[in-house]
Design an enzyme around this catalytic site. Structure first.
Site, PDB file in Angstrom:
ATOM      1  N   ILE A   1      -7.143 -27.609   2.898  1.00  0.00           N
ATOM      2  CA  ILE A   1      -6.423 -26.408   2.371  1.00  0.00           C
ATOM      3  C   ILE A   1      -7.513 -25.011   2.523  1.00  0.00           C
ATOM      4  CG2 ILE A   1      -5.882 -25.317   0.022  1.00  0.00           C
ATOM      5  CD1 ILE A   1      -5.405 -28.065  -1.306  1.00  0.00           C
TER       6      ILE A   1
ATOM      7  N   LYS B   1     -23.679  18.280  17.086  1.00  0.00           N
ATOM      8  CA  LYS B   1     -24.362  17.275  16.233  1.00  0.00           C
ATOM      9  C   LYS B   1     -23.417  17.040  15.098  1.00  0.00           C
ATOM     10  CE  LYS B   1     -29.089  19.139  16.907  1.00  0.00           C
ATOM     11  NZ  LYS B   1     -29.892  20.254  16.390  1.00  0.00           N
TER      12      LYS B   1
ATOM     13  N   TYR C   1     -16.846  15.406  21.247  1.00  0.00           N
ATOM     14  CA  TYR C   1     -16.709  16.781  20.558  1.00  0.00           C
ATOM     15  C   TYR C   1     -16.236  17.793  21.253  1.00  0.00           C
ATOM     16  CZ  TYR C   1     -19.036  21.192  20.032  1.00  0.00           C
ATOM     17  OH  TYR C   1     -18.933  22.595  19.938  1.00  0.00           O
TER      18      TYR C   1
ATOM     19  N   GLY D   1      -7.505 -13.658   1.335  1.00  0.00           N
ATOM     20  CA  GLY D   1      -6.691 -12.457   0.755  1.00  0.00           C
ATOM     21  C   GLY D   1      -7.417 -11.952  -0.718  1.00  0.00           C
ATOM     22  N   ASP D   2      -6.772 -11.512  -1.363  1.00  0.00           N
ATOM     23  CA  ASP D   2      -7.300 -11.068  -2.826  1.00  0.00           C
ATOM     24  C   ASP D   2      -7.478 -12.107  -3.413  1.00  0.00           C
ATOM     25  OD1 ASP D   2      -6.549  -8.488  -1.982  1.00  0.00           O
ATOM     26  OD2 ASP D   2      -4.889  -8.407  -3.301  1.00  0.00           O
TER      27      ASP D   2
ATOM     28  N   THR E   1     -11.441 -23.986   1.647  1.00  0.00           N
ATOM     29  CA  THR E   1     -11.899 -24.279   0.315  1.00  0.00           C
ATOM     30  C   THR E   1     -12.476 -25.412   0.525  1.00  0.00           C
ATOM     31  OG1 THR E   1      -9.840 -25.672  -0.114  1.00  0.00           O
ATOM     32  CG2 THR E   1      -9.476 -23.227  -0.454  1.00  0.00           C
TER      33      THR E   1
ATOM     34  N   CYS F   1       0.819  -1.132   0.070  1.00  0.00           N
ATOM     35  CA  CYS F   1      -0.066  -0.017  -0.076  1.00  0.00           C
ATOM     36  C   CYS F   1       0.824   1.278  -0.032  1.00  0.00           C
ATOM     37  CB  CYS F   1      -0.870  -0.043   1.189  1.00  0.00           C
ATOM     38  SG  CYS F   1      -1.854  -1.403   1.360  1.00  0.00           S
TER      39      CYS F   1
HETATM   40  P1  FAD Z   1      -0.474 -10.365  -1.508  1.00  0.00           P
HETATM   41  O1  FAD Z   1      -0.250  -9.312  -0.498  1.00  0.00           O
HETATM   42  O2  FAD Z   1      -0.403  -9.691  -2.940  1.00  0.00           O
HETATM   43  O3  FAD Z   1       0.700 -11.393  -1.484  1.00  0.00           O
HETATM   44  C1  FAD Z   1       0.504 -12.327  -2.437  1.00  0.00           C
HETATM   45  C2  FAD Z   1       1.890 -13.018  -2.503  1.00  0.00           C
HETATM   46  O4  FAD Z   1       1.804 -14.460  -3.191  1.00  0.00           O
HETATM   47  C3  FAD Z   1       2.712 -12.297  -3.761  1.00  0.00           C
HETATM   48  O5  FAD Z   1       3.874 -11.531  -3.083  1.00  0.00           O
HETATM   49  C4  FAD Z   1       2.993 -13.265  -4.952  1.00  0.00           C
HETATM   50  O6  FAD Z   1       4.482 -13.082  -5.222  1.00  0.00           O
HETATM   51  C5  FAD Z   1       3.059 -14.558  -3.891  1.00  0.00           C
HETATM   52  N1  FAD Z   1       2.676 -15.778  -4.944  1.00  0.00           N
HETATM   53  C6  FAD Z   1       1.577 -15.799  -5.525  1.00  0.00           C
HETATM   54  N2  FAD Z   1       1.544 -17.110  -6.137  1.00  0.00           N
HETATM   55  C7  FAD Z   1       2.576 -17.810  -5.783  1.00  0.00           C
HETATM   56  C8  FAD Z   1       3.136 -19.126  -5.732  1.00  0.00           C
HETATM   57  N3  FAD Z   1       2.677 -20.122  -6.487  1.00  0.00           N
HETATM   58  N4  FAD Z   1       4.260 -19.501  -5.145  1.00  0.00           N
HETATM   59  C9  FAD Z   1       4.650 -18.440  -4.285  1.00  0.00           C
HETATM   60  N5  FAD Z   1       4.398 -17.229  -4.082  1.00  0.00           N
HETATM   61  C10 FAD Z   1       3.130 -16.798  -4.723  1.00  0.00           C
HETATM   62  N6  FAD Z   1      -5.285  -2.168   0.130  1.00  0.00           N
HETATM   63  C11 FAD Z   1      -5.536  -1.554   1.074  1.00  0.00           C
HETATM   64  O7  FAD Z   1      -6.448  -1.957   2.053  1.00  0.00           O
HETATM   65  N7  FAD Z   1      -5.390  -0.381   1.084  1.00  0.00           N
HETATM   66  C12 FAD Z   1      -4.512   0.260   0.472  1.00  0.00           C
HETATM   67  O8  FAD Z   1      -4.229   1.536   0.445  1.00  0.00           O
HETATM   68  C13 FAD Z   1      -3.838  -0.296  -0.537  1.00  0.00           C
HETATM   69  N8  FAD Z   1      -2.878  -0.075  -1.564  1.00  0.00           N
HETATM   70  C14 FAD Z   1      -2.165  -0.768  -2.595  1.00  0.00           C
HETATM   71  C15 FAD Z   1      -1.400   0.095  -3.205  1.00  0.00           C
HETATM   72  C16 FAD Z   1      -0.969  -0.877  -4.338  1.00  0.00           C
HETATM   73  C17 FAD Z   1       0.205  -0.343  -5.170  1.00  0.00           C
HETATM   74  C18 FAD Z   1      -1.278  -2.360  -4.388  1.00  0.00           C
HETATM   75  C19 FAD Z   1      -0.413  -3.151  -5.449  1.00  0.00           C
HETATM   76  C20 FAD Z   1      -2.191  -2.979  -3.424  1.00  0.00           C
HETATM   77  C21 FAD Z   1      -2.783  -2.141  -2.574  1.00  0.00           C
HETATM   78  N9  FAD Z   1      -3.615  -2.496  -1.608  1.00  0.00           N
HETATM   79  C22 FAD Z   1      -4.240  -1.740  -0.843  1.00  0.00           C
HETATM   80  C23 FAD Z   1      -4.167  -3.986  -1.721  1.00  0.00           C
HETATM   81  C24 FAD Z   1      -3.360  -4.881  -0.755  1.00  0.00           C
HETATM   82  O9  FAD Z   1      -2.067  -4.787  -1.027  1.00  0.00           O
HETATM   83  C25 FAD Z   1      -3.835  -6.324  -1.108  1.00  0.00           C
HETATM   84  O10 FAD Z   1      -5.189  -6.447  -0.955  1.00  0.00           O
HETATM   85  C26 FAD Z   1      -3.262  -7.300  -0.180  1.00  0.00           C
HETATM   86  O11 FAD Z   1      -1.746  -7.024  -0.117  1.00  0.00           O
HETATM   87  C27 FAD Z   1      -3.799  -8.729  -0.492  1.00  0.00           C
HETATM   88  O12 FAD Z   1      -3.110  -9.683   0.344  1.00  0.00           O
HETATM   89  P2  FAD Z   1      -2.612 -11.124  -0.059  1.00  0.00           P
HETATM   90  O13 FAD Z   1      -2.160 -11.866   0.961  1.00  0.00           O
HETATM   91  O14 FAD Z   1      -3.898 -11.815  -0.549  1.00  0.00           O
HETATM   92  O15 FAD Z   1      -1.637 -10.900  -1.362  1.00  0.00           O
END
Ligand code: FAD
Length: 573
Positions: free
Chosen positions: A279, A436, A428, A283-284, A274, A43
């Site tokens: 498993i 308010k 406040y 996250g995303d 899942t 972020c």
């Molecule tokens: P990630 O943090 O993306 O981690 C996933 C990791 O898994 C990656 O490093 C990848 O290399 C690794 N990976 C994937 N597949 C494999 C594999 N097969 N083997 C080994 N490693 C693997 N969110 C907010 O709430 N507020 C913010 O201000 C904000 N700003 C952001 C700004 C930017 C530029 C970006 C890119 C994202 C931002 N986000 C923000 C979103 C936030 O970063 C993500 O929602 C969060 O990081 C998701 O977490 P995650 O663990 O799901 O994935």
């Protein structure tokens, strides 16, 4: 001794690993990360590009060495998990430096692979000056390019939160910023009239932007990038940032036969498990039902990812006890001088889902108007007309936006209603709020609507109402009216209403409006109590109407590679 494997070492993965160790000192924990870094501040990346975060080191919350030592975790960076063999409960990993592939068994596997930036097959997209931003190497490439020489122009494709944060940070470096956005507005979690405020602010900051347009092709001209838009417009730039959205990185899970949802995310249950009970996924990369509308959604935010990580570790070690309740997608971003935030469901989604709702907008000062530096803040709220349950909210303002959006998000999370807003107790003193708070005002307005004390119309109703023969009554001062009003409106200032009532027609529906909605409401209450019935007050007043009906794009301001004519700058918010 249990053996846990985690795929992905940033937000969700690192959080899971640390909590697993805190709960199970004896377990073997292996964390695989494809990249070089773990637990870094994704972020913060746009702010490093803008030199707000000055030192690269500050992006790394943890190093693999320190994290591995403190939590006794076997961290394998530059190692990609290529395959999951569910029947044998093992993963196949590849060391990306040596190319070696090997198997590693697990008792429980956690997938936190994140989401990858979309890169559509646009002709010419593979040029080296076209960047995406997801991780540290992407950022290093952008920084290296920027340091190379004095680049003057960037085109940012996509105006979501990250696109706009990049716009701000590249602008801070003195680069002329152009944004191209396919939708008719920036920041899709916002409704159009709220995004319109962001548009006007971007104009004030001399950011060029094209809405309802998209890139058709990238070419080359004089050793720079030629961006051709679908509208036929062409522009030359030094670099392009693609921020047109992300999609769950669910290939590994899909190939392992785990269920994937319509957004492309891994389907998990309330324990974040899942379709294979050994498993978990977080996250995303996951899809989970929205706590408001029940539809499965992908939420790309760090807060949910890290909290899901913690929860998953508990479920793994202590048995499935912690239920995940889903994310409201509460988000906030600074866009130059303003702060934009949203939580829950927008009006467009409620429309699409065909859910009955009520919505309105208030404009209120961030703290007591008599205390210096109070700043305007606009809040839109959506709620159920049936039981007052809050569906969502959006805020655009300068200060105090974070506090209000968090209150609203908390209330939604716990099933709060608009009545709760009216009674919400807040701390406040004049520098912070009013006796308010704007949050209370939201509750008061909603209560008035529910009680039938007022009937509102929205900016988008005005044309239809005019066709039906509505009479427009502007109750602002004569000076304000002379400065501009809705065409055809009659001006009777609020303080003259009681004396000039005979000028107001009894036989025609009346749409009352003022600047923000308050004086309009007062006029409505006076008129209702004098026998007028067919009345409506314009929600958000002329301010919202004007913002939403202005020209939104800001075109051709860098036509000659310098800042040219900016045809419509409105210092409204
Ligand atoms: P990630 O943090 O993306 O981690 C996933 C990791 O898994 C990656 O490093 C990848 O290399 C690794 N990976 C994937 N597949 C494999 C594999 N097969 N083997 C080994 N490693 C693997 N969110 C907010 O709430 N507020 C913010 O201000 C904000 N700003 C952001 C700004 C930017 C530029 C970006 C890119 C994202 C931002 N986000 C923000 C979103 C936030 O970063 C993500 O929602 C969060 O990081 C998701 O977490 P995650 O663990 O799901 O994935």
């Amino acid at each position: 001794m249990a053996k846990y494997i985690i795929v992905g070492g940033v937000a969700g993965g690192a959080s899971t690993a640390a909590r697993l160790r805190r709960l199970d000192e004896s377990a073997e924990i292996i964390l695989f990360e494809r990249g070089e870094h773990i637990s870094y501040a994704s972020c913060g990346l746009p702010y490093y590009v803008g030199r707000v975060i000055e030192q690269r080191d500050h992006l790394f919350v943890q190093t693999p060495e320190k994290f591995g030592k403190r939590f006794r975790i076997d961290i394998r960076t530059k190692t990609e998990v290529m395959k999951i063999n569910r029947s044998r409960k093992l993963v196949i990993a590849r060391n990306l430096v040596s190319g070696e592939e090997y198997e590693e068994s697990y008792d429980k596997l956690v997938l936190s692979p994140g989401a990858e930036p979309a890169r559509p097959p646009i002709p010419g997209i593979d040029q080296k000056e076209i960047f995406t931003l997801r991780n540290v190497p992407d950022t290093d490439r952008i920084m290296e390019f920027l340091e190379e020489k004095n680049h003057r122009r960037v085109v940012i494709v996509g105006a979501g939160f990250i696109g706009l944060e990049m716009a701000e940070n590249l602008h801070r470096r003195g680069i002329f910023v152009t944004i191209v956005e396919m939708a008719e507005q920036v920041m899709t979690p916002l409704d159009y009239e709220m995004a319109a405020m962001v548009h006007q602010h971007l104009k004030m900051k001399k950011v060029e932007f094209y809405l309802s347009d998209a890139v058709a092709a990238f070419g080359r001209q004089n050793n720079r990038i030629l961006v051709e838009l679908k509208s036929g417009r062409k522009m030359i730039t030094d670099m392009v940032i693609l921020s047109i959205g992300v999609r769950p990185e669910s290939k590994l899970a899909r190939e392992a036969g785990l269920q994937i949802g319509p957004c492309g995310g891994i389907i998990v249950d309330e324990y974040l498990q899942t379709t294979d009970p050994d498993i978990y996924a977080i996250g995303d990369a996951i899809e989970f039902p929205s706590p408001i509308i029940g539809k499965r959604m992908c939420i790309y935010l760090a807060g949910p990812a890290t909290k899901q990580g913690r929860m998953t570790a508990e479920n793994i070690v202590m048995g499935n006890k912690r239920k995940y309740h889903g994310s409201l997608a509460t988000a906030i971003a600074r866009v130059f001088d303003i702060t934009v935030a949203s939580t829950g469901i927008s009006e467009k989604v409620l429309w699409e889902e065909n859910l009955p709702y009520e919505a309105f907008i208030i404009h209120a000062p961030s703290h007591a108007g008599y205390y210096p530096d109070a700043k305007p803040m606009s809040i839109k709220i959506l709620f159920s007309r049936k039981d007052g349950r809050i569906y969502g909210a959006q805020i655009v303002g300068y200060s105090g936006v974070d506090k209000r959006i968090d209150i609203l998000s908390t209330l939604i999370r716990y099933g709060g209603t608009v009545d709760d807003l009216a009674e919400m107790e807040h701390a406040y003193a004049p520098p912070y709020s009013s006796s308010k708070d704007p949050i209370n005002t939201l509750g008061f307005v909603a209560e008035n609507i529910m009680a039938g004390l007022t009937r509102i119309a929205h900016w988008y109703d005005v044309d239809g109402l005019l066709e039906e023969g509505v009479c427009l009554l502007d109750v602002r001062s004569k000076e304000e009216f002379d400065d501009g009003s809705i065409k055809g409106a009659v001006n009777i200032p609020i303080d003259e209403i009681r004396d000039r009532m005979e000028e107001i027609p009894q036989d025609c529906p009346i749409l009352i409006f003022c600047w923000v909605g308050l004086r309009g409401y007062l006029a409505e209450r006076i008129l209702r109590q004098h026998g007028f019935e067919n009345l409506r007050n314009l929600s958000g007043g002329y301010k919202t109407y004007q913002l939403a009906t202005l020209k939104q794009s800001n075109e051709d301001i860098f036509e000659k590679d310098y800042i040219g004519v900016d045809d419509s700058i409105y210092h409204i918010i």
